[in-house]
Write a protein that holds these residues in place. Sequence first.
Motif, PDB file in Angstrom:
ATOM      1  N   ARG A   1     -33.593  21.731  24.200  1.00 35.05           N
ATOM      2  CA  ARG A   1     -32.270  22.365  24.254  1.00 35.05           C
ATOM      3  C   ARG A   1     -31.678  22.340  22.852  1.00 35.05           C
ATOM      4  N   TRP A   2     -31.522  23.521  22.249  1.00 38.65           N
ATOM      5  CA  TRP A   2     -31.197  23.616  20.839  1.00 38.65           C
ATOM      6  C   TRP A   2     -29.844  22.989  20.518  1.00 38.65           C
ATOM      7  N   SER A   3     -28.835  23.217  21.348  1.00 42.47           N
ATOM      8  CA  SER A   3     -27.506  22.685  21.048  1.00 42.47           C
ATOM      9  C   SER A   3     -27.521  21.160  21.012  1.00 42.47           C
ATOM     10  N   LEU A   4     -28.241  20.543  21.959  1.00 43.25           N
ATOM     11  CA  LEU A   4     -28.324  19.083  21.985  1.00 43.25           C
ATOM     12  C   LEU A   4     -29.166  18.567  20.824  1.00 43.25           C
ATOM     13  N   THR A   5     -30.258  19.268  20.529  1.00 48.66           N
ATOM     14  CA  THR A   5     -31.118  18.850  19.419  1.00 48.66           C
ATOM     15  C   THR A   5     -30.358  18.891  18.102  1.00 48.66           C
ATOM     16  N   ARG A   6     -29.591  19.947  17.895  1.00 47.46           N
ATOM     17  CA  ARG A   6     -28.815  20.065  16.656  1.00 47.46           C
ATOM     18  C   ARG A   6     -27.790  18.942  16.545  1.00 47.46           C
ATOM     19  N   ALA A   7     -27.102  18.640  17.646  1.00 50.16           N
ATOM     20  CA  ALA A   7     -26.109  17.562  17.623  1.00 50.16           C
ATOM     21  C   ALA A   7     -26.763  16.224  17.297  1.00 50.16           C
ATOM     22  N   ALA A   8     -27.931  15.975  17.888  1.00 48.21           N
ATOM     23  CA  ALA A   8     -28.630  14.713  17.628  1.00 48.21           C
ATOM     24  C   ALA A   8     -29.108  14.631  16.185  1.00 48.21           C
ATOM     25  N   MET A   9     -29.645  15.732  15.645  1.00 52.14           N
ATOM     26  CA  MET A   9     -30.136  15.732  14.271  1.00 52.14           C
ATOM     27  C   MET A   9     -28.998  15.493  13.282  1.00 52.14           C
ATOM     28  N   GLU A  10     -27.835  16.058  13.556  1.00 52.68           N
ATOM     29  CA  GLU A  10     -26.688  15.858  12.673  1.00 52.68           C
ATOM     30  C   GLU A  10     -26.264  14.389  12.661  1.00 52.68           C
ATOM     31  N   ARG A  11     -26.251  13.780  13.837  1.00 52.29           N
ATOM     32  CA  ARG A  11     -25.851  12.371  13.903  1.00 52.29           C
ATOM     33  C   ARG A  11     -26.903  11.466  13.275  1.00 52.29           C
ATOM     34  N   LEU A  12     -28.172  11.828  13.409  1.00 56.33           N
ATOM     35  CA  LEU A  12     -29.232  11.042  12.772  1.00 56.33           C
ATOM     36  C   LEU A  12     -29.152  11.136  11.256  1.00 56.33           C
ATOM     37  N   GLU A  13     -28.760  12.297  10.739  1.00 57.44           N
ATOM     38  CA  GLU A  13     -28.607  12.440   9.293  1.00 57.44           C
ATOM     39  C   GLU A  13     -27.489  11.542   8.778  1.00 57.44           C
ATOM     40  N   LEU A  14     -26.413  11.415   9.546  1.00 53.81           N
ATOM     41  CA  LEU A  14     -25.343  10.495   9.164  1.00 53.81           C
ATOM     42  C   LEU A  14     -25.842   9.057   9.141  1.00 53.81           C
ATOM     43  N   VAL A  15     -26.661   8.703  10.131  1.00 51.49           N
ATOM     44  CA  VAL A  15     -27.234   7.352  10.175  1.00 51.49           C
ATOM     45  C   VAL A  15     -28.090   7.109   8.938  1.00 51.49           C
ATOM     46  N   ARG A  16     -28.903   8.111   8.568  1.00 49.88           N
ATOM     47  CA  ARG A  16     -29.774   7.962   7.400  1.00 49.88           C
ATOM     48  C   ARG A  16     -28.957   7.779   6.125  1.00 49.88           C
ATOM     49  N   LEU A  17     -27.906   8.587   5.967  1.00 50.98           N
ATOM     50  CA  LEU A  17     -27.065   8.475   4.775  1.00 50.98           C
ATOM     51  C   LEU A  17     -26.363   7.120   4.729  1.00 50.98           C
ATOM     52  N   ALA A  18     -25.898   6.647   5.889  1.00 46.02           N
ATOM     53  CA  ALA A  18     -25.217   5.357   5.933  1.00 46.02           C
ATOM     54  C   ALA A  18     -26.169   4.226   5.568  1.00 46.02           C
ATOM     55  N   GLU A  19     -27.412   4.292   6.077  1.00 43.54           N
ATOM     56  CA  GLU A  19     -28.390   3.253   5.746  1.00 43.54           C
ATOM     57  C   GLU A  19     -28.739   3.289   4.262  1.00 43.54           C
TER      58      GLU A  19
END
Length: 545
Positions: free
Chosen positions: A237-255
Motif C-alpha cells: 500500500r503506497w500511502s502507508l509505505t511512504r509514511a513509514a519510509m518518511e518516519r524511518l528517514e527521521l530515525v536514521r537522521l536522529a541516530e
Amino acid sequence: MFLTINTTGTPERPATDLGFLLHKHPDNVQAFSTSYGTAHVLYPEASVWRCTAALLLEVDPVALVRRGKGKGRGGAPDAALAQYVNDRPYAASSLLAVALSRVFSSAMKGRCAARPERAGQPLPLRIEVPALPARGGSELVRALFEPLGWTVTVDAVPLDERFPEWGDSRYVRLVLEGELRLADALRHLYVLLPVLDDAKHYWVASDEVDKLLRAGDGWLAEHPEQRLITSRYLSRRWSLTRAAMERLELVRLAETDDSEVEEIDNAVEEIDDAVEASAADAVDKSTAASDDAEGSDRPVPLAVQRRQAILEALREAGASRVLDLGCGQGQLVQEMLKDSRFREIVGVDVSMRALTTAARRLKLERMGERQAERVTLLQGSLAYTDTRLKGYDAAVLCEVVEHVDLARLPALEYAVFGSARPGTVLVTTPNAEYNVRWETLPAGHVRHGDHRFEWTREEFRGWAGRVAERHGYEVEFAPVGPDDPEVGPPTQMATFRLKTLKTLKSSKTLKSSTTSETGAESPKNTARPAEDTPQDADAKEANAA
C-alpha cells in the motif's frame, strides 16, 4: 505450523533461563487461543546445557475463510476449494508472526522481571522454521537476515522427493544461528516472516505502520533492504509505505546526529507577519499613525518583503532551476510557482510535518500535471551532502542559518557551497542590531525561540566573506525592510555568485599585482577577525576532505 528456539548454557548461566525470558515454564505445556486457531508452547528439551522452546500453531481453515472475507484473503486464491485446501495451516506466515506477538509479547519487548540482566544480553540462539514460503528465493532470505547478524542456512524444499525432476517448491527450511538478544530475534521474525510470504491474512490499516516501526526499532532504519521490507510488510500500500519510509528517514537522521526524532522533526513556524509588521511600524511613528487612518494601505509584512527581495534577486540572476533549502511550510515555493520563469523548484526540509503542511498549502494532489512537474518536495538534512541537490542554478537559505547550531554551521556551509555548488546562493538572516526596535521583544532576547544565534551586520558580513573566499564565490549584501540609519534593516541578505574561471584568473592577477606593488597582500574583507573561529577551521577541514 512450527517454530523452535534453541539456546545453550553453562551452570553459571543455565540454558533454562530461556523459560524466564519467554515467560513460559519449561515443565508445562501451554495453549493460547488465537483468532484462527490455537497456539501451543512446549519444551522438547530443557536442561542446564540445552533448552529448546517450540511454538506449534494449529490453524482452523474454516475459521480462516469465515473471518477472511473478500478476494484473496488468507493468502488463498479466490477459488471455492482452494480457500479450504491451501498451505496456510502449515507454512510460516503472518499467522505465525501474530501468534509470536500474542504468546511472547513480554519477551518481544525485552521485559523479564526474574532475569532482567539476561534480557539485555545476547544469547547463543538457533531458530528453525521447517516450512517457510520464500517469494524471492534463498537469496532474498539471506539478504534479509544476514545483515542482522544471523548465520543463515536455507534448504529448498522439493516439490516431491519422489520426483526430483519436478524441481524445488517456493518453500524453504530456514535455520538462523547467532548471538543476539532474544527480543531482537523475535522482532526480526515478527517482521520478516510475512515479508518473505509477501501476504497477510488480515486487512492492513494505518496502525500497521506503528507496528512495523516498533518491531523495527534499532535495525530497520539501517537495513539495506529497508524499502522492500516496508513495502511487503504493508501489503504494497503506497500511502502507508511512504509514511513509514518518511518516519524511518527521521530515525536514521536522529541516530546519525545522536539526537531524538523530536529534535530533528522540529517544524519551525514563521514569525507572525502581523508581529513583524508592527516592528517595521516602530521605525516611523508618524507612518504607523497614518497607517491607522481610514483608506490608507497597511504596511507590507516583513516576511512578504523577504520573499519579494529573494524573487527579485533570483530573476536578476536568471535562475530557472531553484532550491529552497529549509523550505518550511512552502511559502516561498508557492510564490515561485506563480512565475513561469522558474521551471524547476525543489523544496528541501528535514521536518516531515513542515513538508506535509507545504504539500497541503500547494495543493499538490489537485495540481495540474504540468504545474506538478515543476515542483518537488524532498526530506533531507542540510548538515549532510546530498547528490540530489547538485546542478541547480540557485539555492535559497531564507531565515535558515540562525536555526542551525554554530557547531554544525560548517557542515551546512560545505553541503551547500562545497558540494551542491549552485551558481547563486541567497542567504537571509535577522539583523541582531535591529532587535532594539522591537517594542515587544525583551532586551537580550532573540526573535524566535528556535534561533541558536542572531548576527550583527558585521558578524554576518564577516562570515559571508570567509565562506565566499573558501568556496570561490563573490558576495554582495542588501537590506530587506526599512533600513534604519542607526541599526540597519530588520533582515540582511547576502547574494553569493559562483566565480567563473575568467573571474578567478583576473582575481589572481589582481592579487599578484597588488602584492608586487605594496610588498604585502591587501586584506580581502575588512570585517574579517584576526583569526578564524573554530567553526571556520572545521569548515576548512570539511572542504579539504
